[in-house]
Design a protein around this motif. Structure first.
Motif, PDB file in Angstrom:
ATOM      1  N   SER A   1      33.555  35.135  58.520  1.00 20.57           N
ATOM      2  CA  SER A   1      34.693  35.247  59.445  1.00 20.57           C
ATOM      3  C   SER A   1      35.637  36.360  59.022  1.00 20.57           C
ATOM      4  N   HIS A   2      35.850  36.480  57.714  1.00 24.95           N
ATOM      5  CA  HIS A   2      36.714  37.541  57.201  1.00 24.95           C
ATOM      6  C   HIS A   2      36.129  38.918  57.509  1.00 24.95           C
ATOM      7  N   LEU A   3      34.816  39.085  57.291  1.00 24.96           N
ATOM      8  CA  LEU A   3      34.167  40.373  57.558  1.00 24.96           C
ATOM      9  C   LEU A   3      34.245  40.727  59.042  1.00 24.96           C
ATOM     10  N   GLU A   4      34.015  39.729  59.899  1.00 24.58           N
ATOM     11  CA  GLU A   4      34.070  39.968  61.339  1.00 24.58           C
ATOM     12  C   GLU A   4      35.472  40.355  61.787  1.00 24.58           C
ATOM     13  N   SER A   5      36.478  39.719  61.183  1.00 24.83           N
ATOM     14  CA  SER A   5      37.865  40.069  61.534  1.00 24.83           C
ATOM     15  C   SER A   5      38.229  41.466  61.044  1.00 24.83           C
ATOM     16  N   SER A   6      37.437  41.969  60.070  1.00 22.70           N
ATOM     17  CA  SER A   6      37.672  43.318  59.540  1.00 22.70           C
ATOM     18  C   SER A   6      36.864  44.378  60.288  1.00 22.70           C
ATOM     19  N   GLY A   7      36.059  43.953  61.283  1.00 18.39           N
ATOM     20  CA  GLY A   7      35.330  44.910  62.098  1.00 18.39           C
ATOM     21  C   GLY A   7      33.854  45.043  61.803  1.00 18.39           C
ATOM     22  N   HIS A   8      33.302  44.180  60.938  1.00 18.04           N
ATOM     23  CA  HIS A   8      31.872  44.226  60.638  1.00 18.04           C
ATOM     24  C   HIS A   8      31.079  43.367  61.628  1.00 18.04           C
ATOM     25  N   ILE A   9      29.873  43.806  61.925  1.00 22.14           N
ATOM     26  CA  ILE A   9      28.947  42.983  62.696  1.00 22.14           C
ATOM     27  C   ILE A   9      28.193  42.103  61.705  1.00 22.14           C
TER      28      ILE A   9
ATOM     29  N   LYS B   1      32.420  48.608  61.755  1.00 22.82           N
ATOM     30  CA  LYS B   1      32.259  49.139  60.418  1.00 22.82           C
ATOM     31  C   LYS B   1      30.816  48.962  59.955  1.00 22.82           C
ATOM     32  N   MET B   2      30.351  49.915  59.190  1.00 20.51           N
ATOM     33  CA  MET B   2      29.076  49.771  58.512  1.00 20.51           C
ATOM     34  C   MET B   2      29.377  49.201  57.109  1.00 20.51           C
ATOM     35  N   PRO B   3      28.460  48.459  56.536  1.00 22.62           N
ATOM     36  CA  PRO B   3      27.162  48.096  57.067  1.00 22.62           C
ATOM     37  C   PRO B   3      27.205  46.830  57.919  1.00 22.62           C
ATOM     38  N   LEU B   4      26.106  46.572  58.624  1.00 23.86           N
ATOM     39  CA  LEU B   4      25.902  45.288  59.268  1.00 23.86           C
ATOM     40  C   LEU B   4      25.524  44.292  58.169  1.00 23.86           C
ATOM     41  N   VAL B   5      26.101  43.095  58.220  1.00 17.67           N
ATOM     42  CA  VAL B   5      25.870  42.108  57.150  1.00 17.67           C
ATOM     43  C   VAL B   5      25.075  40.932  57.721  1.00 17.67           C
ATOM     44  N   PHE B   6      23.929  40.672  57.122  1.00 22.39           N
ATOM     45  CA  PHE B   6      23.009  39.633  57.593  1.00 22.39           C
ATOM     46  C   PHE B   6      23.010  38.505  56.553  1.00 22.39           C
ATOM     47  N   PHE B   7      23.586  37.365  56.937  1.00 22.42           N
ATOM     48  CA  PHE B   7      23.654  36.222  56.029  1.00 22.42           C
ATOM     49  C   PHE B   7      22.427  35.330  56.207  1.00 22.42           C
ATOM     50  N   ILE B   8      21.768  34.990  55.107  1.00 22.26           N
ATOM     51  CA  ILE B   8      20.642  34.052  55.112  1.00 22.26           C
ATOM     52  C   ILE B   8      21.054  32.837  54.294  1.00 22.26           C
ATOM     53  N   ASP B   9      21.162  31.686  54.956  1.00 24.87           N
ATOM     54  CA  ASP B   9      21.647  30.468  54.287  1.00 24.87           C
ATOM     55  C   ASP B   9      20.538  29.423  54.220  1.00 24.87           C
ATOM     56  N   GLU B  10      20.708  28.459  53.299  1.00 21.79           N
ATOM     57  CA  GLU B  10      19.794  27.307  53.152  1.00 21.79           C
ATOM     58  C   GLU B  10      18.367  27.740  52.815  1.00 21.79           C
ATOM     59  N   LEU B  11      18.226  28.876  52.168  1.00 24.61           N
ATOM     60  CA  LEU B  11      16.896  29.380  51.834  1.00 24.61           C
ATOM     61  C   LEU B  11      16.178  28.463  50.844  1.00 24.61           C
ATOM     62  N   ASP B  12      16.948  27.858  49.951  1.00 29.34           N
ATOM     63  CA  ASP B  12      16.339  27.022  48.909  1.00 29.34           C
ATOM     64  C   ASP B  12      15.865  25.662  49.428  1.00 29.34           C
ATOM     65  N   ARG B  13      16.161  25.339  50.674  1.00 26.25           N
ATOM     66  CA  ARG B  13      15.705  24.072  51.253  1.00 26.25           C
ATOM     67  C   ARG B  13      14.385  24.230  52.020  1.00 26.25           C
TER      68      ARG B  13
END
Length: 274
Positions: free
Chosen positions: A62-70, A199-211
């Motif tokens: 949410s912080h990154l998105e409010s700062s202009g990141h996709i 803003k660059m870069p685009l940030v791709f979050f991957i969650d719950e990978l260990d499950r």
């Protein structure tokens, strides 16, 4: 009263309003780190289960998105029913494109990504035949093998030679498809950033990978490094490293140096404090 754990509210205007674990400064430091490069990076946010990785990731997103990141968010556990993570990744990119109402060249690049991605993903074949032929067969080849089982040894040898040639040609096609996919992905990222003054870069979050089931988790990590490693994208993995290490051993055997293996795919590891 019996109650399930409730999701912590993350206000858009103040993502860290309910940051009871005082992790805002970690997110701000990571933001500066991410914004310092356009190179492809894979960063892991490491902590055992139950330490608040998902909450931290959602606040930071949410912080990154409010700062202009996709930002894109991918729950790996909810998608490990898919045979190949590449399918689910492209689906997440497509969903974001619709939600953000990107049009024009961005849509054109996405369609190319979908087409090329479909060429990369192989159809699975019956396990017994895949093992018996060391993965050389396509679906069409399954019936041919059945027809040849009662044939002469000369016919079988000739068919095996044809399969080897097909495999070499397929390798070249796969390699070219990966190169083309990465090119289109890079163009896509540049286009959506340019059109929306993001803003660059685009940030791709991957969650719950260990499950996830072990084969999906490791395949996903390998796909990120080999296919999605392009300028303008940073991947953030929320993981329990010990669980991922066990997945590595499950796939490659107990003698595997899991730490050395994971270092090939993860560039930076951040340990969340207890």
């Amino acid at each position: 009263m019996l109650k399930k754990h409730t999701t912590i509210e993350i206000p858009l205007n103040d993502p860290f309003a309910h940051d009871e674990l005082n992790r805002k400064q970690i997110a701000l430091n990571l933001t500066r780190l991410v914004e310092s490069t356009n190179q492809p990076f894979v960063i892991s946010i490491q902590a055992p289960w139950g330490w608040g990785k998902t909450t931290f990731i959602n606040m930071w997103k949410s912080h990154l998105e409010s700062s202009g990141h996709i930002c894109l968010y991918f729950n790996a556990w909810e998608n490990d029913f898919v045979e190949d993570p590449l399918i689910a990744f492209i689906g997440e990119i497509s969903k974001t494109l619709v939600e953000k109402r990107y049009k024009g060249k961005a849509q054109s690049h996405l369609k190319k990504l979908q087409t090329i991605g479909g060429n990369i993903v192989r159809r699975s074949i019956p396990l017994a035949i895949q093992i018996g032929t060391q993965g050389l067969l396509s679906q069409d080849g399954v019936k041919k093998v059945s027809d040849l089982i009662l044939s002469s040894s000369d016919e079988i040898a000739s068919y095996a030679s044809d399969l080897a040639k097909d495999k070499i040609q397929q390798y070249e096609k796969d390699k070219n498809n990966v190169v083309e996919f990465k090119k289109e992905l890079g163009n896509f990222v540049k286009e959506i950033s340019k059109n929306n003054a993001s803003k660059m870069p685009l940030v791709f979050f991957i969650d719950e990978l260990d499950r996830c089931r072990p084969d999906f988790a490791i395949s996903l990590i390998e796909r990120i490094k080999h296919i999605f490693s392009v300028e303008g994208i940073v991947f953030i993995l929320g993981i329990d490293r010990n669980q991922i290490a066990q997945s590595t051993k499950t796939l490659y055997g107990n003698e595997m140096d899991e730490d050395g293996y994971l270092r090939r795919f993860i560039d930076i590891t951040i340990n969340l404090p207890e």
